[in-house]
Each structure stands twice: as C-alpha cells, then as structure tokens.
Design an enzyme around this catalytic site. Structure first.
Site, short mmCIF file in Angstrom:
data_model
loop_
_atom_site.label_atom_id
_atom_site.label_comp_id
_atom_site.label_asym_id
_atom_site.label_seq_id
_atom_site.Cartn_x
_atom_site.Cartn_y
_atom_site.Cartn_z
N ASP A 37 40.50 58.51 -26.86
CA ASP A 37 39.85 57.87 -25.72
C ASP A 37 40.92 57.66 -24.64
O ASP A 37 42.12 57.76 -24.91
CB ASP A 37 39.26 56.53 -26.18
CG ASP A 37 38.60 55.77 -25.04
OD1 ASP A 37 37.95 56.40 -24.21
OD2 ASP A 37 38.75 54.54 -25.00
N LYS A 61 32.04 61.14 -3.18
CA LYS A 61 33.45 60.81 -3.45
C LYS A 61 34.08 59.95 -2.34
O LYS A 61 35.27 60.03 -2.08
CB LYS A 61 34.29 62.09 -3.64
CG LYS A 61 33.91 62.89 -4.89
CD LYS A 61 34.85 64.07 -5.08
CE LYS A 61 34.60 64.79 -6.39
NZ LYS A 61 33.26 65.29 -6.59
N LYS A 115 30.92 62.55 -27.79
CA LYS A 115 32.24 62.46 -28.40
C LYS A 115 32.17 62.83 -29.88
O LYS A 115 33.00 63.60 -30.38
CB LYS A 115 32.81 61.05 -28.25
CG LYS A 115 33.21 60.68 -26.83
CD LYS A 115 33.85 59.29 -26.79
CE LYS A 115 34.33 58.92 -25.40
NZ LYS A 115 35.04 57.64 -25.37
N ASN A 160 32.18 52.34 -27.67
CA ASN A 160 31.72 53.70 -27.37
C ASN A 160 32.50 54.76 -28.14
O ASN A 160 32.15 55.94 -28.11
CB ASN A 160 31.83 53.97 -25.86
CG ASN A 160 33.25 53.86 -25.36
OD1 ASN A 160 33.95 52.89 -25.68
ND2 ASN A 160 33.70 54.83 -24.60
#
Length: 1021
Positions: free
Chosen positions: A359, A523, A739, A762
């Site tokens: 992570d 952005k 993941k 998570n």
C-alpha cells in the site's frame, strides 16, 4: 479399503463445509427512525469476527485441516490397522502415542491462536457509541444531523479506500432543520436503502417523513452516507444505521480468513507421497521375494506397517514446534520491536517471496504533507529561506492602510508588462495560496462537541492555539499551514466568505463569488473572490502543471522547474490569477447560471463557460509539497530490490500522487522510464495500449484501476505476462477488491510466492489473499495488523524480517524436515536388510520402547536443535541481500537434496545392519545391542555434521541425549544383554561400525567445502 473410506469422508467434509458457508441473500431494507420494533427482517450483529472456528466447529475443523494432509491421514490409517489382530506388528502405544501427541500439540497451538483472535475481536466489539466525534464509524449509516452550522462535515476514508482526502458529507436536509435534537425521535420518518453492495462509491436510497403535510421525500446519494471504518473529522454526527456486521461495505470488500499453507509444507507433503510409494514398492518386493506364498496380501500390509517409519510421524511435530520457535525468535528480536506473529504456521514463507505488494498511504508514506518549495520564476525559496518570505509579507502589510496593498497589484492591462518588485510578487503569490483552496479552519478545543450552539460560538474564537484545518486534500492543508507560518493566516470560512489575519493582527474579509472544485478530469480548482475593502474581483486558480501550462501566459521556466521538483519527489501545483472587472464578472455569472439550468449536456456547457475565463492567466508561482516517507523507506526498498523481490504499489490514491511517491521513494529508480498506461474503456483501446506497452523495455508501469479492470477482462494473460517483466508496477485508484484480485492473479499466473503489506482496512483483502500478509500498526488503526499473519510497527522492519528471519526459518525447516526423514529412512533400511536376511519375515527389528525412545528422548533434542542453526550472520544477510535470491529457487529442499539424503540413509542403514550381523558372535540379542547403539551414535554425529554455527544449547542437547541413552541401558534388560554391553568387544564393534558409517560423509563434506563452497561460506570467510 480403509484409505478409500477416509478419502471419501474428507470429500463429504468438504461438501458440508461449502454448504455451511452459503451466504444469506442480501435484501433492500426500510429503517424507521426511533422505532426498531417496526423492522420485520433480522439483520446481522454489528461485530467484527476474525476467528476461524466456533465452540462446536473447533475440534472437527482442526482435525479436518490436519487429516487433509497425506502424512497425517497415512498415520491415522496405520494406527487404526493395529486394532486388526492379523495386521498387528507391535504395541498399540508405539503408533497411537506419537499420533496423539501430534494432534494434541496442533490442537493447543490452534486453540492459543483462536483465543488470541477472540480476545482481539472482543476488545474491538466491546466499544460503545452514542454520538460520533473524531471516532471510527462502527456501521454503515445515513447522515441525519451535525453540530456544524453548514449542515455538512468532513470524514476520513483512508481505512476504506486508501485515499487521504477528506470527503465532504451532507446531512439529510429535513432532519438537519429540526429545531432540537430530541425531535429526531418524535417525527414519523423512515429511510429506504438499496440492498448491500460492494461498490463503496455509490448508494441509492430515499428519506421519507410521513407526518408532514404534504409528505417530505428526499433522495439519498453517496453524499449522505457514512460508511463503517471511516472517521468523523469535524464536529459531531448523528446518523441512522442501515447496514451492520458482514453487510457493511468494508466487510463486503474483505475476504474471509483462510488457512494458509506454506510452500515448504506442500513440498514435504509431495516428498512423503514419494516415500509412501517407495514403501509400497519395497513391501511388494519383499512379498515377491517370498514367492507370494500363503496369505500374501496380509503379509503385504504387514510389511507396509513394518516400514511405516520410512515416513516419520515426528516430522509434523518437529516442524510445528520449529515454527513456534521461529515465531518466538521474531517477537523477541530487539531490532524489530513490536513485531507480532499472528499466524504461526508460515514463517518459512518469509524466505521464499518473489513479489511484494505494498500500500502507499501510511505504509510507504507518513501521510504528512510539508511545504518545501516556492518558485516565482526568477527566484526560488526553500525551507532554509522561508524567513525571507516572512519578512516580505510583514513589510507588505506594515503600511498604515493595508487595504491599499492589493490595489497596487491590480492594474488590469499593465500587470503583465510592469516588472514588479520581488516583494510584491511574493505578497501576491502568498495571498493567492491563502485564498485559493477548499480549507476550513475548525476551533474544537472550546466546543468539545457538547451542544450545537457552543460550536457556533467557538467559531468566533480565532486564537492560534485551538485552530485545526480540514480539507478534501492534505496538500491544501499543507499550503494553508505554510501561509500561516509566513504570516497570512486563514481564521474563518463559511459558504460565502473567508477571512485572513495579517501579521499585524488585522482581519481581512474576502467574499466567495464562485468556487470550481478540483476533479480528476480537470486536475485544477478555481475560486472567484471579491475583496471587502476595495471591491476588486479576482479569479484565482491552481492545478497540475499538465492542466495549467496551456492556461497561463507564455513563460520559459514552468516546465523545467516542474520536472526538477518532480525529480525531488515533490508534488507540484501551479498558481495563477486573473483580475476581473465588474462587467466581466456579471457577464460570466449570467452565462454560468444559464448553463447550470440547462437540461441537456449540463456538465459540458458549465465547463465551456468556466474555460472562457481560463485564458491568458497571470502565472504567480509554483509550489512544491512533500509527502513525508516513512523512516528508511528508500534503503529498505533498495534492499528488497537487490534481494530479487519485485515490488508492486497498489493504492487508492490519484495517479499523479502515486507516481510522485514511486519516484521519491525510489521504487522507480531515476534512470528508469515510466510508462503511464492510458485510460482505456473497451477491448480495442486496451489492445492498442498493450501493443504500445509491449514495445517499451525495462520501464516501470503506472496503471489506474479502471484500465486494469478492462485489461483483465479481455487480455488477462497478456497483461500479467507484460507486467511481471517490469521492474516495478504502480496501480492507482484500486478498490480493496481489486487489490486482492491482483494478488490472486500473480499467484495464479506466476506460481511464485506473494507478500502483501498494508496498514488500513482497505488492505485487509489483499493481506489475506497473499501467501504471506504483513500489517503495519500505526495511525490508521489496527484493522490490517489484526488480520495479517505478521504485524510490524514500521515499514523498514520488513528488511530484517525477510532477509534474516525469513532466511533462517526456511533454511532451518528444510534441514530439520530432511533430517527427520533421514532418521526414519535409516531405520527402515535396517529393517529391510534384517527382513531380507531372515527369510523375508515381517518381524520388527526393534520393538516397544526402543522404537518410541529412538524418535523421542534419544535423538529428539539434537535433531530439534537444528532450529538454532544459521548459515550466515544477520549482519551478513542484510549486507548481501543478493543471498536471498538463492532461497526463492527452493534449492534447500528439492528432489535433488532429498535423493542425496535417501542415498545417505541407504548407505548408513546398510553399514549399521550388515556390520552388526558380521561382527556379532553368538546371540541374536547382541545384533540388536550393537546396531541400535551404533544407530544412536550415528544420528548424533550426523546432527553435528549438519550444523554450520554451533550454539551452546546444541552441545547440551548432544550430551544430554547421549547421557539419557547410557543411563537407560540399565533398564533395557528386556532388549539388551547387560553383561555384553559392558565388555570391550561391544565398545570396539560399535565404534568401528559408527566410524565406517560416518567418516566418509565427513570427508565428502570437507572436500566439497574446499573445492565447491556455497556462496554464503565465501562471504563468511
């Protein structure tokens, strides 16, 4: 027949387990406020459960997990066969006592692990909640009411999606407008919620109040939700729970814990099957040499039982006790304090890893942003020159009439052409940074979340000691904190205005006319401000350099400086402004409001109106903010790379942020190219982008979760094959489920061992899916740490955990497993020689206590002392991480090394048995005494031969075992002739046989170390 029955039993157990695991159908629900009795359905308890078993399933579950291994099932069948008189070879206790001991040790170890899990779960589940303030939300809720005047609050979702941004959540309008808190229980209202789903970014529901006239209906979206595992970052929140326990978003995105089996255990399981095959073949040969006379089938089974020691039951016990010892050593290592081994069955996996999936937030970084650089084009300011900026700001606001300062920089047509002083440019840049953001100052120390009116009063207290900032991005907070440090402080903000305090203490008010929030598509974010004193209107904008380069006026330094800052690992933002006249703003406002009311293509029309303002803006400055890395992240990642471990970073954060951290942490080296995988949405785009990626060589890959999903849907094998060739991979915008999916893909396509490391809720799915899961216990809570196999306190500890403890655990278990097999094979060889000489009789050579004593008190301590052996010192293993590469090839335990041990066992078994038969003179009992004593001495000498680094406990174990054997001779008159064993003839015969069996091996070892030394011995010398 018996074996077939047990295999069928295990298959039935598998089916029953699958039936028990069937999940209940998830349904939509209606939740009434303050009236739980109206709820018709029953929903799961709101409790965390990391346990594998309950009170009733513990014994069957553990037995199933043990007997699904061939080794244990085999010994159960052999032990059961001893109840059949025709198959009985020796005493029952010689078979059932070792098996019972193995099961007892396993049960105790599993029970200890299970009790620890239960206690951890109980601690988490015993927390009580009423109002939520700066606490982790315990269940999925709809946000009804807050103490904040705005009717909204910020929450932190880092434990859910890995994003560090604070998310703005809005209370249900109807309940927020109620006069008093108690009215929530007096109104007749309910929430309709869709059925629980995996997606953490969407929600559909309705709020209905029935006692109004007319009824009030309010649609609910993701903005009204407070998911479990998120944290209330501002104010006090009251909500109604809609999903609990295993129906919450965080649990739905978490896979259930599985029993992990190490690669070494699987390899030893394969070797035991090979040994069983050899045992059956040997038994068939014995029966064939008998000529298949009489009840040959019964004799075959008796030979199988007789040679059952070829597969040692003590293998399981020794390995399990060894694993516990390795776990204890890891937790006692002072160099990695706070490390906890939560799964004691897989420490060897730490020595076989090829892929490390990590992570980002809280694992590689501290999630603390610090302002590092301000660049004005001609002059740059770093951390050591911030005092200059402070003095310039002090001078700018030191005039008697500070309101005139902004006027001096407002000439609209001449501004770009007039070369302003450095002081005025610094002042304008700092003011822009202090105004262009979404940050709200919060004063909580006096409010204490007690009443809503108190919180309102607290907002008027602008003292520095109790002010904190909240925002949707930690970068913005870092910028506002920096402006405070140089003298311009944000003291108040609401929906329509914000106030800045100057170094002189004067409060300046600015009205917010429009705000354009940051999106991942644009952005950039912008704000239109009207200054109270002068009435001047200014449009400020900041954003990523790729978005701002075409918006600002021509310059020759922006691109170069952005590159320089990125190479330093800084996150860059370009700040610009545009002064607007009253007429210009009025025209813009009319067009903007009209676009917002349009029904078709609303978003496109609004964007087009805003873009009409974003032209020829004046470039003010470039800022650089650093997300501080965890201690020693760079050297640790370099160590792991040198060890041959490929590192993949999986994060829920934005692409730019992830790329920036990958560079600053040196996950991607400075010389390496980075290929950013373009956003793809269909098969054709994915095919084109994969072809473009295939042409790149030795470059790191950066890909978003959406693009990854498309690639895996159409070109799974091709994508994984290409990605595995990359030196580093960064996956951004990954959901928890994605993941875990990436971990499964690597395991499936590469057959290499994977390790996942993370610190947030998570990351739990990823940690549990990997062969080896490591959790970091830190600011983000304990959820990942509790679900992991190993828990550490800092990322840098992973280096020692893998290089030292992983190496030692694997090497020691490989040596221990093979030696225990050797111990069984040597006695089986002696039995085979004995039976073949004495007319192929299925009669045991050693009976009763001799067989039990051989594998326990006579050899157990020296053999088990191999868990203290080490081939290289810890300092050497860390200094030369390249040594780790050899471990991943699995050479310490392979069919080649196993075959060498088989040949050694056959040679030594043959020498010991034939030697005793040749040298004994009159009575057969002398053969037993000579061969058994030589066997014990040979085993002790073989342990000494295999030891690479002596420990005082090893020496003690050798002499203790020898002493136990000599002392027990006085009580073994049932098996030995005590008069014979005290004669010189006995001593010289035993000595000669022992020397012949061991000396050649010592000579071979000496020659091998001299002419073909292993890599670690070269370093040691």
């Amino acid at each position: 027949m018996v074996l077939t029955f047990f295999i069928l039993s295990l298959s039935c157990c598998d089916c029953l387990a699958r039936m028990c695991r069937r999940t209940k159908e998830l349904k939509a629900r209606t939740v009434w406020l303050g009236h739980p009795e109206k709820c018709e359905e029953k929903y799961p308890k709101n409790a965390i459960k990391n346990q594998k078993y309950n009170f009733f399933t513990f014994v069957p579950g553990v037995l199933y997990q043990q007997f699904k291994f061939f080794l244990n099932l085999y010994f159960l069948v052999v032990a059961c066969s001893q109840f059949v008189p025709a198959l009985k070879i020796g005493y029952l206790y010689t078979y059932w006592a070792p098996l019972g001991f193995v099961m007892a040790v396993t049960m105790v170890r599993e029970a200890v692990d299970e009790v620890r899990r239960y206690q951890r779960d109980k601690e988490m589940n015993s927390q009580l909640y009423s109002k939520l303030t700066n606490q982790r939300i315990p269940a999925d809720m709809i946000f009804l009411r807050t103490s904040e005047k705005t009717g909204s609050c910020f929450i932190r979702t880092d434990q859910l999606d890995g994003e560090t941004d604070w998310k703005l959540k809005v209370a249900v309008v109807c309940t927020q407008r109620l006069p008093a808190l108690g009215d929530l229980f007096s109104i007749n209202a309910y929430v309709y919620a869709q059925k629980p789903q995996l997606d953490i970014h969407s929600f559909e529901g309705n709020f209905t109040r029935e006692d109004g006239d007319p009824q009030i209906h309010e649609s609910l979206s993701i903005d009204h939700t407070l998911w479990a595992s998120t944290i209330v970052a501002s104010g006090t929140v009251i909500g109604v729970v809609i999903y609990t326990g295993k129906e919450t978003r965080s649990v739905l995105n978490t896979s259930s814990p599985k029993n992990k089996v190490g690669l070494l255990d699987l390899e030893l399981n394969r070797l035991t099957k090979a040994l069983f095959l050899a045992q059956v073949v040997l038994s068939i040969v014995m029966v064939a040499l008998q000529g298949f006379v009489g009840p040959w089938f019964r004799n075959l089974f008796r030979f199988i039982v007789l040679f059952s020691y070829i597969i040692p039951i003590s293998l399981r016990v020794n390995l399990d006790m060894g694993k516990s010892a390795y776990g204890w050593m890891i937790m006692k290592d002072e160099n990695i304090p706070g490390t906890v081994v939560r799964t004691s069955t897989i420490p060897e996996e730490l020595g076989r890893l090829v892929y490390l999936l990590t992570d980002k937030t809280g694992t590689l970084t501290q999630n603390e942003m610090i302002f590092k650089r301000l660049h004005l084009g001609t002059v740059s300011y770093g951390t050591d020159t911030m005092d200059e900026i402070q003095s310039h700001i002090g001078q700018s606001y030191a005039q008697p009439q500070p309101a005139q300062a902004p006027k001096a920089v407002a000439p609209k047509a001449a501004a770009p052409k007039v070369r302003r002083s450095v002081s005025s440019r610094i002042h304008e840049a700092v003011k822009a940074i202090a105004l262009c953001h979404n940050v709200t100052p919060v004063y909580e120390s006096r409010a204490n979340g007690e009443t809503e009116s108190t919180a309102a009063e607290a907002d008027q207290d602008f003292s520095d000691d109790n002010r904190t900032y909240q925002a949707s991005s930690p970068d913005e907070v870092a910028l506002v904190r920096w402006t405070e440090s140089v003298g311009l402080t944000l003291v108040n903000r609401d929906l329509t205005s914000l106030q800045l305090k100057t170094p002189a203490g004067q409060v300046l008010t600015y009205y917010i006319l429009q705000i354009f929030p940051f999106t991942s598509e644009s952005k950039r974010m912008g704000i239109i401000i009207r200054e109270e004193t002068t009435g001047d209107i200014t449009f400020y904008m900041k954003g990523a350099d790729v978005a701002m380069a075409s918006i600002v006026q021509y310059n020759d330094w922006l691109e170069e400086e952005c590159g320089n800052m990125a190479r330093e690992g800084l996150r860059t933002l370009v700040v610009a402004k545009k002064s607007l006249s009253e007429e210009q703003y009025t025209d813009f406002e009319n067009r903007f409001n009209q676009a917002k009311l349009s029904i078709h293509d609303r978003a496109l029309k609004v964007a087009a109106v805003v873009e009409s303002l974003e032209r020829e803006m004046e470039l003010l400055c470039l800022t650089g903010v650093e997300d501080q890395l965890q201690a020693d992240v760079r050297p640790t990642l370099e160590l792991l790379r040198n060890a041959g471990i490929k590192i993949w970073m999986l994060t829920g954060d934005k692409l730019e942020t992830a790329t920036c951290i990958a560079k600053s942490s040196h996950l991607v080296s400075r010389s390496q190219d980075i290929h950013v995988f373009r956003s793809v949405s269909n098969r054709g785009e994915a095919h084109l982008e994969l072809n473009a990626f295939r042409r790149k060589h030795d470059c790191a890959l950066v890909i978003s979760g959406d693009s990854l999903e498309v690639c895996l849907r159409y070109y799974e094998h091709e994508f994984v094959e290409l990605a595995c060739q990359c030196p580093a991979v960064v996956c951004c915008r990954c959901s928890p489920t994605q993941k875990a999916q990436i971990v499964h893909l690597l395991k499936q396509h590469t057959a290499n061992r994977t390790c996942a490391i993370g610190d947030g809720g998570n990351d739990v799915s990823m940690i549990q899916a990997a062969d080896c899961g490591i959790g970091i216990e830190g600011k983000e809570g304990k959820q990942a740490s509790l679900a992991a196999d190993f828990s550490i306190t800092q990322f840098k500890h992973i280096g020692r955990l893998l290089m030292v403890h992983g190496r030692n655990s694997y090497k020691r278990s490989a040596a221990l497993g093979q030696f225990v097999m050797h111990r069984g094979m040597i006695i089986s060889t002696m039995q085979a020689v004995f039976s073949s000489i004495f007319y192929f009789a299925s009669v045991p050579l050693y009976q009763g206590f001799l067989m039990v004593g051989y594998s326990t008190i006579y050899t157990m301590f020296p053999v088990f002392s191999l868990v203290l052996d080490q081939d290289v010192k810890p300092e050497m293993a860390l200094l030369y991480p390249e040594l780790y590469k050899d471990l991943t090839k699995g050479r310490s335990l392979s069919f080649k090394t196993f075959l060498i041990w088989v040949l050694i066992s056959i040679y030594q078994g043959g020498i010991l048995m034939y030697g005793a038969l040749v040298l004994f003179e009159s009575e057969f009992v002398h053969v037993v005494a000579i061969s058994f004593t030589a066997l014990i001495l040979t085993e002790l000498l073989m342990v000494a031969l295999n030891i690479r680094t002596w420990h005082w406990l090893m020496v003690l174990a050798e002499f203790l075992s020898l002493g136990c054997y000599i002392a027990s001779l006085a009580f073994l008159n049932e098996y030995f002739d005590l008069g014979f064993i005290t004669t010189p003839a006995f001593l010289w015969k035993v000595s000669v046989i022992t020397v012949v069996s061991c000396l050649p091996l010592y000579i071979i070892k000496y020659l091998k170390r001299k002419f073909s030394p292993p890599s670690y011995s070269k370093l040691s010398s």
